[in-house]
Design a protein around this motif. Structure first.
Motif, PDB file in Angstrom:
ATOM      1  N   HIS A 296      -1.513   0.144  -6.185  1.00  0.00           N
ATOM      2  CA  HIS A 296      -2.176  -1.197  -5.407  1.00  0.00           C
ATOM      3  C   HIS A 296      -1.347  -2.188  -6.130  1.00  0.00           C
ATOM      4  O   HIS A 296      -1.825  -3.336  -6.305  1.00  0.00           O
ATOM      5  CB  HIS A 296      -3.683  -1.174  -6.055  1.00  0.00           C
ATOM      6  CG  HIS A 296      -4.411  -0.213  -5.535  1.00  0.00           C
ATOM      7  ND1 HIS A 296      -4.792   0.943  -5.875  1.00  0.00           N
ATOM      8  CD2 HIS A 296      -5.296  -0.300  -4.218  1.00  0.00           C
ATOM      9  CE1 HIS A 296      -5.668   1.528  -5.151  1.00  0.00           C
ATOM     10  NE2 HIS A 296      -5.975   0.847  -4.083  1.00  0.00           N
TER      11      HIS A 296
ATOM     12  N   ASP B 152      -8.798  -6.421  -6.287  1.00  0.00           N
ATOM     13  CA  ASP B 152      -9.721  -5.139  -5.657  1.00  0.00           C
ATOM     14  C   ASP B 152     -10.775  -4.854  -6.930  1.00  0.00           C
ATOM     15  O   ASP B 152     -10.716  -4.958  -8.028  1.00  0.00           O
ATOM     16  CB  ASP B 152      -8.376  -3.870  -5.770  1.00  0.00           C
ATOM     17  CG  ASP B 152      -9.227  -2.739  -5.120  1.00  0.00           C
ATOM     18  OD1 ASP B 152     -10.339  -2.374  -5.302  1.00  0.00           O
ATOM     19  OD2 ASP B 152      -8.593  -2.206  -4.293  1.00  0.00           O
TER      20      ASP B 152
ATOM     21  N   TYR C  18     -12.241   0.798   2.502  1.00  0.00           N
ATOM     22  CA  TYR C  18     -12.760   2.009   2.849  1.00  0.00           C
ATOM     23  C   TYR C  18     -14.180   2.184   2.256  1.00  0.00           C
ATOM     24  O   TYR C  18     -15.150   2.555   2.989  1.00  0.00           O
ATOM     25  CB  TYR C  18     -11.825   3.026   2.872  1.00  0.00           C
ATOM     26  CG  TYR C  18     -12.429   4.353   2.983  1.00  0.00           C
ATOM     27  CD1 TYR C  18     -12.592   5.013   4.489  1.00  0.00           C
ATOM     28  CD2 TYR C  18     -12.914   5.372   2.211  1.00  0.00           C
ATOM     29  CE1 TYR C  18     -12.997   6.071   4.960  1.00  0.00           C
ATOM     30  CE2 TYR C  18     -13.385   6.485   2.601  1.00  0.00           C
ATOM     31  CZ  TYR C  18     -13.205   7.059   4.039  1.00  0.00           C
ATOM     32  OH  TYR C  18     -13.678   8.239   4.351  1.00  0.00           O
ATOM     33  N   LYS C  19     -14.078   2.070   1.049  1.00  0.00           N
ATOM     34  CA  LYS C  19     -15.614   2.099   0.322  1.00  0.00           C
ATOM     35  C   LYS C  19     -16.399   3.572   0.616  1.00  0.00           C
ATOM     36  O   LYS C  19     -17.513   3.458   0.857  1.00  0.00           O
ATOM     37  CB  LYS C  19     -16.382   1.037   0.320  1.00  0.00           C
ATOM     38  CG  LYS C  19     -15.753  -0.334  -0.242  1.00  0.00           C
ATOM     39  CD  LYS C  19     -16.704  -1.221  -0.333  1.00  0.00           C
ATOM     40  CE  LYS C  19     -16.030  -2.608  -0.530  1.00  0.00           C
ATOM     41  NZ  LYS C  19     -15.704  -3.202   0.548  1.00  0.00           N
TER      42      LYS C  19
ATOM     43  N   ALA D 253      -2.316   4.913   3.077  1.00  0.00           N
ATOM     44  CA  ALA D 253      -3.127   5.871   2.144  1.00  0.00           C
ATOM     45  C   ALA D 253      -2.787   7.117   2.870  1.00  0.00           C
ATOM     46  O   ALA D 253      -3.472   8.043   1.949  1.00  0.00           O
ATOM     47  CB  ALA D 253      -4.592   5.271   2.482  1.00  0.00           C
TER      48      ALA D 253
ATOM     49  N   GLY E 236       0.984   8.202   0.576  1.00  0.00           N
ATOM     50  CA  GLY E 236      -0.710   8.234   0.370  1.00  0.00           C
ATOM     51  C   GLY E 236      -0.780   9.466  -0.697  1.00  0.00           C
ATOM     52  O   GLY E 236      -1.618   9.301  -1.535  1.00  0.00           O
TER      53      GLY E 236
ATOM     54  N   THR F 110      -2.310   8.675  -4.392  1.00  0.00           N
ATOM     55  CA  THR F 110      -3.800   9.301  -4.521  1.00  0.00           C
ATOM     56  C   THR F 110      -3.305   9.994  -6.136  1.00  0.00           C
ATOM     57  O   THR F 110      -4.381   9.891  -6.955  1.00  0.00           O
ATOM     58  CB  THR F 110      -4.044  10.228  -3.621  1.00  0.00           C
ATOM     59  OG1 THR F 110      -4.196   9.381  -2.326  1.00  0.00           O
ATOM     60  CG2 THR F 110      -5.305  10.983  -3.953  1.00  0.00           C
TER      61      THR F 110
ATOM     62  N   PHE G  12      -3.495   7.346  -8.621  1.00  0.00           N
ATOM     63  CA  PHE G  12      -4.641   6.629  -9.146  1.00  0.00           C
ATOM     64  C   PHE G  12      -5.472   7.753  -9.945  1.00  0.00           C
ATOM     65  O   PHE G  12      -6.304   7.342 -10.781  1.00  0.00           O
ATOM     66  CB  PHE G  12      -5.248   6.434  -7.890  1.00  0.00           C
ATOM     67  CG  PHE G  12      -6.756   5.781  -8.115  1.00  0.00           C
ATOM     68  CD1 PHE G  12      -6.728   4.372  -8.113  1.00  0.00           C
ATOM     69  CD2 PHE G  12      -7.943   6.402  -8.093  1.00  0.00           C
ATOM     70  CE1 PHE G  12      -7.864   3.523  -8.433  1.00  0.00           C
ATOM     71  CE2 PHE G  12      -9.084   5.801  -8.275  1.00  0.00           C
ATOM     72  CZ  PHE G  12      -9.217   4.378  -8.344  1.00  0.00           C
ATOM     73  N   GLY G  13      -5.457   9.021  -9.367  1.00  0.00           N
ATOM     74  CA  GLY G  13      -6.094  10.200 -10.136  1.00  0.00           C
ATOM     75  C   GLY G  13      -5.599  10.344 -11.527  1.00  0.00           C
ATOM     76  O   GLY G  13      -6.739  10.217 -12.569  1.00  0.00           O
TER      77      GLY G  13
ATOM     78  N   SER H 146     -16.265   8.047  -8.618  1.00  0.00           N
ATOM     79  CA  SER H 146     -15.910   9.370  -8.635  1.00  0.00           C
ATOM     80  C   SER H 146     -14.915  10.010  -9.733  1.00  0.00           C
ATOM     81  O   SER H 146     -13.577   9.152  -9.713  1.00  0.00           O
ATOM     82  CB  SER H 146     -15.573  10.033  -7.234  1.00  0.00           C
ATOM     83  OG  SER H 146     -14.783  11.320  -7.552  1.00  0.00           O
TER      84      SER H 146
ATOM     85  N   THR I 189      -8.492  15.289  -8.086  1.00  0.00           N
ATOM     86  CA  THR I 189      -7.790  14.344  -7.077  1.00  0.00           C
ATOM     87  C   THR I 189      -7.533  15.135  -5.556  1.00  0.00           C
ATOM     88  O   THR I 189      -7.641  14.504  -4.635  1.00  0.00           O
ATOM     89  CB  THR I 189      -6.418  13.884  -7.484  1.00  0.00           C
ATOM     90  OG1 THR I 189      -6.752  13.228  -8.864  1.00  0.00           O
ATOM     91  CG2 THR I 189      -5.634  13.088  -6.898  1.00  0.00           C
TER      92      THR I 189
ATOM     93  N   LYS J  31     -11.610  11.402   1.760  1.00  0.00           N
ATOM     94  CA  LYS J  31     -10.912  10.264   2.427  1.00  0.00           C
ATOM     95  C   LYS J  31      -9.743  10.289   3.338  1.00  0.00           C
ATOM     96  O   LYS J  31      -9.792  10.137   4.467  1.00  0.00           O
ATOM     97  CB  LYS J  31     -10.537   9.236   1.416  1.00  0.00           C
ATOM     98  CG  LYS J  31      -9.875   7.962   1.964  1.00  0.00           C
ATOM     99  CD  LYS J  31      -9.656   6.671   1.007  1.00  0.00           C
ATOM    100  CE  LYS J  31      -8.979   5.731   1.830  1.00  0.00           C
ATOM    101  NZ  LYS J  31      -8.591   4.600   0.820  1.00  0.00           N
ATOM    102  N   LEU J  32      -8.627  10.701   2.711  1.00  0.00           N
ATOM    103  CA  LEU J  32      -7.400  10.820   3.312  1.00  0.00           C
ATOM    104  C   LEU J  32      -7.266  11.716   4.638  1.00  0.00           C
ATOM    105  O   LEU J  32      -6.970  10.918   5.677  1.00  0.00           O
ATOM    106  CB  LEU J  32      -6.335  11.213   2.358  1.00  0.00           C
ATOM    107  CG  LEU J  32      -6.170  10.929   0.952  1.00  0.00           C
ATOM    108  CD1 LEU J  32      -4.992  11.280   0.409  1.00  0.00           C
ATOM    109  CD2 LEU J  32      -6.284   9.417   0.817  1.00  0.00           C
TER     110      LEU J  32
HETATM  111  P1  ADP Z   1      -9.697   0.904  -0.069  1.00  0.00           P
HETATM  112  O1  ADP Z   1      -8.956   0.289  -1.308  1.00  0.00           O
HETATM  113  O2  ADP Z   1      -9.164   0.867   1.110  1.00  0.00           O
HETATM  114  O3  ADP Z   1     -11.218   0.682  -0.139  1.00  0.00           O
HETATM  115  P2  ADP Z   1      -9.891   3.406  -1.797  1.00  0.00           P
HETATM  116  O4  ADP Z   1     -10.618   2.479  -2.660  1.00  0.00           O
HETATM  117  O5  ADP Z   1     -10.543   4.455  -1.298  1.00  0.00           O
HETATM  118  O6  ADP Z   1      -9.478   2.308  -0.376  1.00  0.00           O
HETATM  119  O7  ADP Z   1      -8.600   3.605  -2.258  1.00  0.00           O
HETATM  120  C1  ADP Z   1      -7.217   3.225  -1.731  1.00  0.00           C
HETATM  121  C2  ADP Z   1      -6.361   4.265  -2.493  1.00  0.00           C
HETATM  122  O8  ADP Z   1      -6.585   4.740  -3.946  1.00  0.00           O
HETATM  123  C3  ADP Z   1      -6.568   5.703  -1.833  1.00  0.00           C
HETATM  124  O9  ADP Z   1      -5.855   5.805  -0.709  1.00  0.00           O
HETATM  125  C4  ADP Z   1      -6.010   6.507  -2.966  1.00  0.00           C
HETATM  126  O10 ADP Z   1      -4.573   6.808  -3.002  1.00  0.00           O
HETATM  127  C5  ADP Z   1      -6.574   5.967  -4.328  1.00  0.00           C
HETATM  128  N1  ADP Z   1      -8.015   6.346  -4.542  1.00  0.00           N
HETATM  129  C6  ADP Z   1      -9.049   5.721  -4.434  1.00  0.00           C
HETATM  130  N2  ADP Z   1     -10.127   6.474  -5.001  1.00  0.00           N
HETATM  131  C7  ADP Z   1      -9.456   7.625  -5.634  1.00  0.00           C
HETATM  132  C8  ADP Z   1      -9.869   8.682  -6.018  1.00  0.00           C
HETATM  133  N3  ADP Z   1     -11.193   8.896  -6.503  1.00  0.00           N
HETATM  134  N4  ADP Z   1      -9.088   9.811  -6.547  1.00  0.00           N
HETATM  135  C9  ADP Z   1      -7.718   9.549  -6.119  1.00  0.00           C
HETATM  136  N5  ADP Z   1      -7.199   8.402  -5.533  1.00  0.00           N
HETATM  137  C10 ADP Z   1      -8.192   7.493  -5.020  1.00  0.00           C
END
Ligand code: ADP
Ligand code: NI
Length: 217
Positions: free
Chosen positions: A25, A62, A103-104, A128, A133, A137, A140-141, A167, A171, A178-179
């Protein structure tokens, strides 16, 4: 102030704000989304300034990195745009996009709609999925110290917004939560073409992942 100068100032502002952001991000995410949005814009009738400002400001604060506070991002963006003397009707539109782009877990109940929102949402969704993506992901995990994969923990469908946001699932589950769902949520034709390629790449990736996990050498 002319439009080019406002865009330049917005880029510097966002780059500086996001200098310590999580790798998925950060400023480079914003730059990719901005470039995706410019590409989609070529095939749509939309206001270029609104699309550019919203894509640059969409992740300015964010809520997942601010204790779930969803009001900070729009407020920071509003103050910045006022400081640049952007017209109030443009500011309002940009703020509506920032509030609605995310997305949430699929829980977005607002009735706001515009072609500029469609474009920015697609631009963000494209980043994403696919190779980037996948990288974002796992990053973030790792940032959340979540496991990579656990065959005993199945992905959850229909999570509440709260569950989705906090959550700590493996991962790999995020692919199913989502993805892999994003391709069918794409708004514009030009983004769908790109999304289909990236979606197929993720399916191949998962197939290889499970083959290696199961020891198929
Ligand atoms: P947005 O920012 O569009 O609301 P998300 O909050 O779902 O979307 O997250 C944006 C990106 O952050 C996702 O595409 C993913 O790569 C990562 N991400 C978010 N939540 C998770 C998670 N629980 N596990 C792994 N990656 C995540
Ligand atoms: Ni984003």
């Amino acid at each position: 102030m002319d439009t080019d100068q406002i865009i330049l100032n917005t880029k510097s502002f966002v780059q500086d704000k996001l200098k310590n952001a999580e790798g998925g991000h950060d400023w480079f995410h914003i730059l990719r989304v901005y470039n995706n949005a410019l590409h989609i814009l070529k095939s749509e009738e939309a206001d270029a300034l609104i699309v550019q400002l919203s894509s640059l400001l969409h992740d300015i604060a964010d809520s997942k990195f601010h204790d779930g506070d969803e009001s900070i991002g729009p407020r920071v963006a509003q103050n910045f745009l006022e400081s640049q003397s952007v017209k109030p009707n443009i500011i309002d539109h940009v703020i509506n996009i920032i509030k609605n782009v995310s997305y949430k877990g699929g829980h977005n109940t607002s009735s706001f709609h515009s072609v500029e929102l469609d474009i920015v949402q697609d631009a963000d969704r494209l980043d994403a999925i696919g190779a980037i993506g996948i990288a974002r992901t796992f990053n973030f995990g790792g940032f959340k110290n979540n496991p990579i994969y656990d065959p005993d923990v199945p992905p959850k469908s229909n999570q509440s917004k709260k569950e989705y946001k906090k959550s700590n699932s493996p991962t790999i589950n995020h692919f199913y939560e989502k993805l892999l769902l994003l391709k069918d949520k794409i708004n514009t034709k030009s983004a769908l073409k790109i999304a289909e390629k990236r979606h197929a790449f993720m399916e191949d990736y998962l197939e290889q992942f499970y083959a290696e996990w199961d020891g198929h050498l």
